[in-house]
Enzyme design. Structure first.
Site, PDB file in Angstrom:
ATOM      1  N   ARG A 186       9.127  -8.785  47.478  1.00 23.86           N
ATOM      2  CA  ARG A 186       9.103  -8.662  48.949  1.00 23.86           C
ATOM      3  C   ARG A 186       9.836  -9.843  49.600  1.00 23.86           C
ATOM      4  NH1 ARG A 186       3.060  -8.478  50.003  1.00 23.86           N
ATOM      5  NH2 ARG A 186       3.540  -8.145  52.193  1.00 23.86           N
TER       6      ARG A 186
ATOM      7  N   ARG B  80      13.323  -4.374  60.238  1.00 25.90           N
ATOM      8  CA  ARG B  80      13.441  -5.124  58.990  1.00 25.90           C
ATOM      9  C   ARG B  80      14.867  -5.072  58.445  1.00 25.90           C
ATOM     10  NH1 ARG B  80       7.661  -4.595  57.478  1.00 25.90           N
ATOM     11  NH2 ARG B  80       7.213  -5.920  55.702  1.00 25.90           N
TER      12      ARG B  80
ATOM     13  N   ARG C 131      -4.427  -6.346  48.752  1.00 25.00           N
ATOM     14  CA  ARG C 131      -3.385  -5.318  48.865  1.00 25.00           C
ATOM     15  C   ARG C 131      -2.599  -5.244  47.564  1.00 25.00           C
ATOM     16  NH1 ARG C 131      -0.193  -6.037  54.550  1.00 25.00           N
ATOM     17  NH2 ARG C 131       1.547  -5.629  53.138  1.00 25.00           N
TER      18      ARG C 131
ATOM     19  N   LYS D  87       2.559 -12.794  60.929  1.00 27.10           N
ATOM     20  CA  LYS D  87       2.988 -11.857  61.985  1.00 27.10           C
ATOM     21  C   LYS D  87       1.844 -10.939  62.415  1.00 27.10           C
ATOM     22  CE  LYS D  87       6.239  -9.713  59.728  1.00 27.10           C
ATOM     23  NZ  LYS D  87       6.065 -10.313  58.406  1.00 27.10           N
TER      24      LYS D  87
ATOM     25  N   ARG E 204      -4.588 -13.685  50.004  1.00 27.61           N
ATOM     26  CA  ARG E 204      -4.939 -12.801  51.123  1.00 27.61           C
ATOM     27  C   ARG E 204      -5.929 -11.710  50.732  1.00 27.61           C
ATOM     28  NH1 ARG E 204      -0.380 -10.141  54.895  1.00 27.61           N
ATOM     29  NH2 ARG E 204       0.259  -8.978  53.059  1.00 27.61           N
TER      30      ARG E 204
HETATM   31  P1  AMP Z   1       3.881  -4.921  56.043  1.00 26.34           P
HETATM   32  O1  AMP Z   1       2.456  -4.540  56.257  1.00 26.34           O
HETATM   33  O2  AMP Z   1       4.639  -5.144  57.322  1.00 26.34           O
HETATM   34  O3  AMP Z   1       4.033  -6.065  55.068  1.00 26.34           O
HETATM   35  O4  AMP Z   1       4.602  -3.655  55.367  1.00 26.34           O
HETATM   36  C1  AMP Z   1       4.171  -3.169  54.111  1.00 26.34           C
HETATM   37  C2  AMP Z   1       5.244  -2.312  53.489  1.00 26.34           C
HETATM   38  O5  AMP Z   1       5.515  -1.174  54.330  1.00 26.34           O
HETATM   39  C3  AMP Z   1       6.600  -2.960  53.290  1.00 26.34           C
HETATM   40  O6  AMP Z   1       6.674  -3.757  52.124  1.00 26.34           O
HETATM   41  C4  AMP Z   1       7.512  -1.742  53.209  1.00 26.34           C
HETATM   42  O7  AMP Z   1       7.354  -1.079  51.976  1.00 26.34           O
HETATM   43  C5  AMP Z   1       6.909  -0.831  54.279  1.00 26.34           C
HETATM   44  N1  AMP Z   1       7.492  -1.098  55.620  1.00 26.34           N
HETATM   45  C6  AMP Z   1       6.833  -1.576  56.713  1.00 26.34           C
HETATM   46  N2  AMP Z   1       7.658  -1.681  57.763  1.00 26.34           N
HETATM   47  C7  AMP Z   1       8.879  -1.281  57.325  1.00 26.34           C
HETATM   48  C8  AMP Z   1      10.158  -1.178  57.955  1.00 26.34           C
HETATM   49  N3  AMP Z   1      10.352  -1.532  59.235  1.00 26.34           N
HETATM   50  N4  AMP Z   1      11.197  -0.735  57.189  1.00 26.34           N
HETATM   51  C9  AMP Z   1      11.038  -0.380  55.912  1.00 26.34           C
HETATM   52  N5  AMP Z   1       9.856  -0.465  55.254  1.00 26.34           N
HETATM   53  C10 AMP Z   1       8.771  -0.910  55.952  1.00 26.34           C
END
Ligand code: AMP
Length: 224
Positions: free
Chosen positions: A171, A93, A160, A18, A130
């Site tokens: 996740r 989400r 990360r 994404k 990654r």
């Molecule tokens: P990502 O970079 O999109 O994988 O997001 C990393 C982390 O940020 C996720 O595992 C959540 O802890 C938090 N996060 C990001 N976007 C959201 C969202 N829309 N709702 C809740 N938590 C989020």
């Protein structure tokens, strides 16, 4: 006819591509990419109250509350630079977030939802391998040798914390439980598209642009 607003949601599990594809679409259509994960990570580095509270949840792979995530997006989508559209990466989400987003879209062009599908074993392998830039957050190109520095800004590449194997499993489970129901939520809309994300990045990008062209034709009243 003027181009309709490009209000795009990238939907898919962690590791589906994404972020990478959202950046490409944002460059191609000249609209901002808006990533809640990036915003939360930046807040954590800046040490704001929001960021510090979010950090533990992010590192464990748990979601921040709907209230926090919706607040971030409400503020971000009120700025002028998204007047002609945006590419959302990592939001919504949950069904609650999707409902809040629909409410925010009432006076804007309909959402285009691009659902990236990738088999789970491929996701686990991608997340395990990654490497991201610790400075600008760009994902390193996995097809190139890992030289330890970012091709965009020269910053050091890091893994990360939430790409750790145990956290990755959490996740993916949270995706299944909380986010996958969004497919059901969106799938009857004429601007919902499913794309095979298990292809070379250029092929995925081409498929996404094809879906965008169909979405624009739907928005302008044409056939799909
Ligand atoms: P990502 O970079 O999109 O994988 O997001 C990393 C982390 O940020 C996720 O595992 C959540 O802890 C938090 N996060 C990001 N976007 C959201 C969202 N829309 N709702 C809740 N938590 C989020």
């Amino acid at each position: 006819m003027a181009r309709p607003g490009l209000n795009v949601v990238m939907l898919g599990p962690p590791g589906a591509g994404k972020g990478t594809q959202a950046s490409r679409l944002a460059r191609h259509y000249d609209v901002p990419k808006v990533s809640t994960g990036d915003i939360l990570r930046e807040s954590a580095v800046a040490g704001t109250a929001l960021g510090l509270e979010a950090r533990e949840r992010i590192d464990q792979g748990n979601l921040v509350s709907d209230e926090v995530a919706i607040g971030i997006i409400r503020e971000r989508l009120s700025r002028h630079d998204v007047a002609l559209g945006f590419i959302l990466d990592g939001f919504p989400r949950t069904v609650g977030q999707a409902e809040a987003l629909d409410e925010m879209m009432q006076k804007r062009s309909p959402l285009t939802v691009l659902h990236l599908v990738v088999p789970v074993d491929v996701l686990v392998g991608r997340l395990h391998a990654r490497r991201v830039c610790g400075v600008c957050g760009t994902n390193a190109d996995p097809t190139k040798p890992d030289v330890g520095v970012c091709a965009s800004c020269g910053g050091a590449l890091v893994t990360r914390a939430d790409d750790d194997e145990r956290v990755v499993r959490n996740r993916l489970q949270i995706y299944e439980d909380r986010t996958a129901p969004l497919v059901q939520y969106y799938r009857d809309r004429p601007t919902f598209f499913t794309i095979d994300g298990n292809q070379a990045p250029d092929a995925v990008a081409a498929a996404l642009q094809g879906a965008m062209a169909s979405a624009m034709s739907v928005a302008q009243g044409g056939a799909r």
